[in-house]
Scaffold this active site. Structure first.
Site, PDB file in Angstrom:
ATOM      1  N   CYS A 214      -3.470  -1.324 -11.460  1.00 37.95           N
ATOM      2  CA  CYS A 214      -3.836  -1.912 -10.382  1.00 37.95           C
ATOM      3  C   CYS A 214      -4.879  -1.305  -9.502  1.00 37.95           C
ATOM      4  O   CYS A 214      -5.628  -2.055  -8.588  1.00 37.95           O
ATOM      5  CB  CYS A 214      -2.785  -2.342  -9.581  1.00 37.95           C
ATOM      6  SG  CYS A 214      -1.221  -2.783 -10.403  1.00 37.95           S
TER       7      CYS A 214
ATOM      8  N   GLU B 187       2.329   4.252   0.843  1.00 29.06           N
ATOM      9  CA  GLU B 187       1.034   4.310   1.364  1.00 29.06           C
ATOM     10  C   GLU B 187       0.953   4.593   2.808  1.00 29.06           C
ATOM     11  O   GLU B 187      -0.183   4.926   3.204  1.00 29.06           O
ATOM     12  CB  GLU B 187       0.342   2.756   1.082  1.00 29.06           C
ATOM     13  CG  GLU B 187      -1.004   2.521   1.648  1.00 29.06           C
ATOM     14  CD  GLU B 187      -1.760   1.119   1.275  1.00 29.06           C
ATOM     15  OE1 GLU B 187      -2.977   1.153   1.306  1.00 29.06           O
ATOM     16  OE2 GLU B 187      -0.976   0.062   0.856  1.00 29.06           O
TER      17      GLU B 187
ATOM     18  N   PHE C  16      -0.059   1.717 -11.662  1.00 32.57           N
ATOM     19  CA  PHE C  16       1.013   2.221 -12.427  1.00 32.57           C
ATOM     20  C   PHE C  16       0.232   3.492 -13.075  1.00 32.57           C
ATOM     21  O   PHE C  16      -1.037   3.282 -13.613  1.00 32.57           O
ATOM     22  CB  PHE C  16       1.341   1.380 -13.436  1.00 32.57           C
ATOM     23  CG  PHE C  16       2.557   0.474 -12.707  1.00 32.57           C
ATOM     24  CD1 PHE C  16       3.053   0.573 -11.488  1.00 32.57           C
ATOM     25  CD2 PHE C  16       3.228  -0.534 -13.567  1.00 32.57           C
ATOM     26  CE1 PHE C  16       3.965  -0.240 -10.971  1.00 32.57           C
ATOM     27  CE2 PHE C  16       4.123  -1.333 -13.063  1.00 32.57           C
ATOM     28  CZ  PHE C  16       4.652  -1.254 -11.843  1.00 32.57           C
TER      29      PHE C  16
ATOM     30  N   HIS D 201      -0.851 -10.463  -5.971  1.00 30.84           N
ATOM     31  CA  HIS D 201      -1.342  -9.322  -6.679  1.00 30.84           C
ATOM     32  C   HIS D 201      -2.136  -9.561  -7.890  1.00 30.84           C
ATOM     33  O   HIS D 201      -1.182  -9.794  -8.965  1.00 30.84           O
ATOM     34  CB  HIS D 201      -0.088  -8.213  -6.927  1.00 30.84           C
ATOM     35  CG  HIS D 201      -0.589  -6.818  -7.248  1.00 30.84           C
ATOM     36  ND1 HIS D 201      -2.007  -6.475  -7.604  1.00 30.84           N
ATOM     37  CD2 HIS D 201       0.033  -5.481  -7.173  1.00 30.84           C
ATOM     38  CE1 HIS D 201      -1.974  -5.189  -7.809  1.00 30.84           C
ATOM     39  NE2 HIS D 201      -0.895  -4.543  -7.729  1.00 30.84           N
TER      40      HIS D 201
ATOM     41  N   HIS E  97      -3.493  -1.643   0.057  1.00 34.62           N
ATOM     42  CA  HIS E  97      -3.131  -1.846  -1.165  1.00 34.62           C
ATOM     43  C   HIS E  97      -1.770  -2.778  -0.731  1.00 34.62           C
ATOM     44  O   HIS E  97      -1.750  -3.930  -1.568  1.00 34.62           O
ATOM     45  CB  HIS E  97      -2.744  -0.666  -1.974  1.00 34.62           C
ATOM     46  CG  HIS E  97      -2.350  -1.166  -3.527  1.00 34.62           C
ATOM     47  ND1 HIS E  97      -3.188  -1.731  -4.263  1.00 34.62           N
ATOM     48  CD2 HIS E  97      -1.190  -0.816  -4.076  1.00 34.62           C
ATOM     49  CE1 HIS E  97      -2.434  -2.115  -5.728  1.00 34.62           C
ATOM     50  NE2 HIS E  97      -1.347  -1.520  -5.210  1.00 34.62           N
TER      51      HIS E  97
ATOM     52  N   LYS F 136      -2.820  -9.327   0.298  1.00 33.96           N
ATOM     53  CA  LYS F 136      -1.973  -9.738  -1.018  1.00 33.96           C
ATOM     54  C   LYS F 136      -0.834 -10.540  -0.214  1.00 33.96           C
ATOM     55  O   LYS F 136      -0.438 -11.540  -1.312  1.00 33.96           O
ATOM     56  CB  LYS F 136      -1.368  -8.565  -1.628  1.00 33.96           C
ATOM     57  CG  LYS F 136      -2.245  -7.547  -2.628  1.00 33.96           C
ATOM     58  CD  LYS F 136      -1.589  -6.552  -3.196  1.00 33.96           C
ATOM     59  CE  LYS F 136      -2.625  -5.580  -4.091  1.00 33.96           C
ATOM     60  NZ  LYS F 136      -3.283  -4.952  -3.293  1.00 33.96           N
TER      61      LYS F 136
END
Length: 412
Positions: free
Chosen positions: A163, A314, A400, A340, A303, A335
């Site tokens: 991502c 975050e 990830f 996403h 994010h 998002k």
């Protein structure tokens, strides 16, 4: 070495909110959601536990020629649409093809092509597998499609870092322009993974929201009742060049790509480092790279995926960098509206950040009904003017594998 000033001269998008960058931005400011129930037979066929996603607002088949949809995986289709828009928006610069390059990204690649080919092989045998299968499924397919369409012969590179991919492609473009490898670069990311396999796999990880009865409200970053992210699809592309080159050809400039940074957690294959050390370092380095300080940052596109663990991780990273000042910086979590887009999300959010500093307007975060008290950010819930002064905004992407990428944009 004296750094060149890198600027954004074109933007393009194919997103759950709109078929263009401007339509997507306007829908975002209007508080619309791009999330809806999936109207496909395979949802019921595979008894999927999640029946909604953020599908592209405009189907690629409605934009591209039929031969293009037949020869390109959906991820490359979205990439090509957004790149063509960005290139036209930049004025379709007439320059030496050897001085045009592509820095692009994806997180998964041609999943539709891969699985469809496997099913064809199983059911109908090897002679029925399409000859174009490998070019369609390979992760560098979007970059290749763009480079051929625009005759970009200065290099076509692909980033695959989950991502964080789209944002990392933009940092690479910055470096390549600084190194003089090209005069103009098309950067961005694309993804088209709204497919039964990724949905089943992400659901098995307990990563997806399961609000099947209320899809539009399913992505809810920072909300106390958030329960996972929403899978989205689409692409974002931006045209980057040195300020000197842009001014020489009379180009319109949206913003300066002031800096960027990439770090890695080296912590866990899926979970973020709860201490946020590497993510915080990426933010600090991006701001320093931009020649600014923490006090200069006026906006953050977070994010913020809407997962219980990710949002708070975050926040801890942001707090580590900005300290008490964090609670005075307007934060947007887009998002909530787009879902996403995995490898495409950083590119789309970079466009939103570019337009935020260009128009001096922070976009809203929808679906925030009950803010988690453990995340006391100043979350923008309605379009908010950023003021007339200089703007320095950052856009965060974490993926990830512990990939962290951050870009910084400055108003011009």
């Amino acid at each position: 070495m004296t750094l060149k000033k890198i600027v954004v001269t074109g933007i393009g998008a194919s997103s759950p909110l709109g078929g263009t960058a401007r339509d997507s931005w306007n829908a975002l400011l209007a508080g619309e959601s791009g999330v809806r129930t999936i109207e496909a037979d395979w949802v019921e066929q595979y008894e999927l536990p999640v029946t909604f996603a953020a599908q592209a607002k405009v189907a690629p088949a409605d934009v591209l020629e039929r031969v293009e949809t037949k020869r390109l995986d959906p991820s490359s289709q979205h990439a090509l649409i957004s790149a063509r828009e960005a290139w036209a928006d930049a004025g379709s610069p007439d320059i030496d093809p050897l001085r045009i390059a592509v820095d692009y990204a994806t997180g998964i690649g041609g999943i539709w092509t891969l699985v469809d080919a496997w099913e064809t092989l199983r059911e109908r045998g090897p002679r029925r597998v399409l000859p174009m299968t490998v070019p369609m499924l390979m992760p560098n397919g979007p970059a290749a499609a763009i480079s051929m369409d625009l005759s970009a012969r200065g290099g076509a590179r692909t980033v695959v870092s989950a991502c964080a991919s789209g944002t990392e492609s933009i940092t690479n473009a910055y470096d390549h322009l600084q190194a003089g490898l090209a005069d103009v670069i098309i950067a961005g990311g694309a993804e088209a993974a709204i497919h039964p396999l990724p949905i089943a796999a992400f659901a098995a990880m307990q990563a997806l929201s399961k609000r099947n009865d209320d899809p539009a409200a399913a992505s809810r970053p920072y909300d106390l009742n958030r329960d996972g992210f929403v899978l989205g699809e689409g692409a974002g592309s931006i045209v980057l060049e040195t300020e000197e080159h842009a001014l020489a050809r009379g180009a319109r400039i949206y913003a300066e790509l002031a800096g960027g940074s990439v770090t890695s957690d080296a912590y866990h294959i899926t979970a973020p480092d709860p201490d946020g050390n590497a993510a915080a370092r990426a933010m600090r380095m991006a701001v320093e790279h931009a020649g600014g300080s923490i006090e200069d940052v006026t906006h953050i596109n977070a994010h913020a995926t809407s997962t219980p663990v990710g949002d708070i991780a975050e926040y801890h990273a942001l707090l580590r960098i900005f300290g008490d000042r964090l609670h005075d910086i307007p934060v947007s979590a887009t998002k909530a509206a787009t879902g996403h887009l995995l490898g495409g999300t950083g590119a789309l959010e970079a466009i939103f950040t570019i337009l935020a500093v260009h128009e001096r307007m922070a976009p809203p975060t929808i679906n925030l009904d009950d803010q988690d008290p453990a995340i006391p950010l100043d979350v923008v819930t309605a379009p908010r003017p950023l003021g007339d002064g200089p703007q320095l905004a950052i856009s965060n992407s974490f993926g990830f594998g512990g990939h962290n990428a951050v870009v910084a944009f400055r108003s011009v």
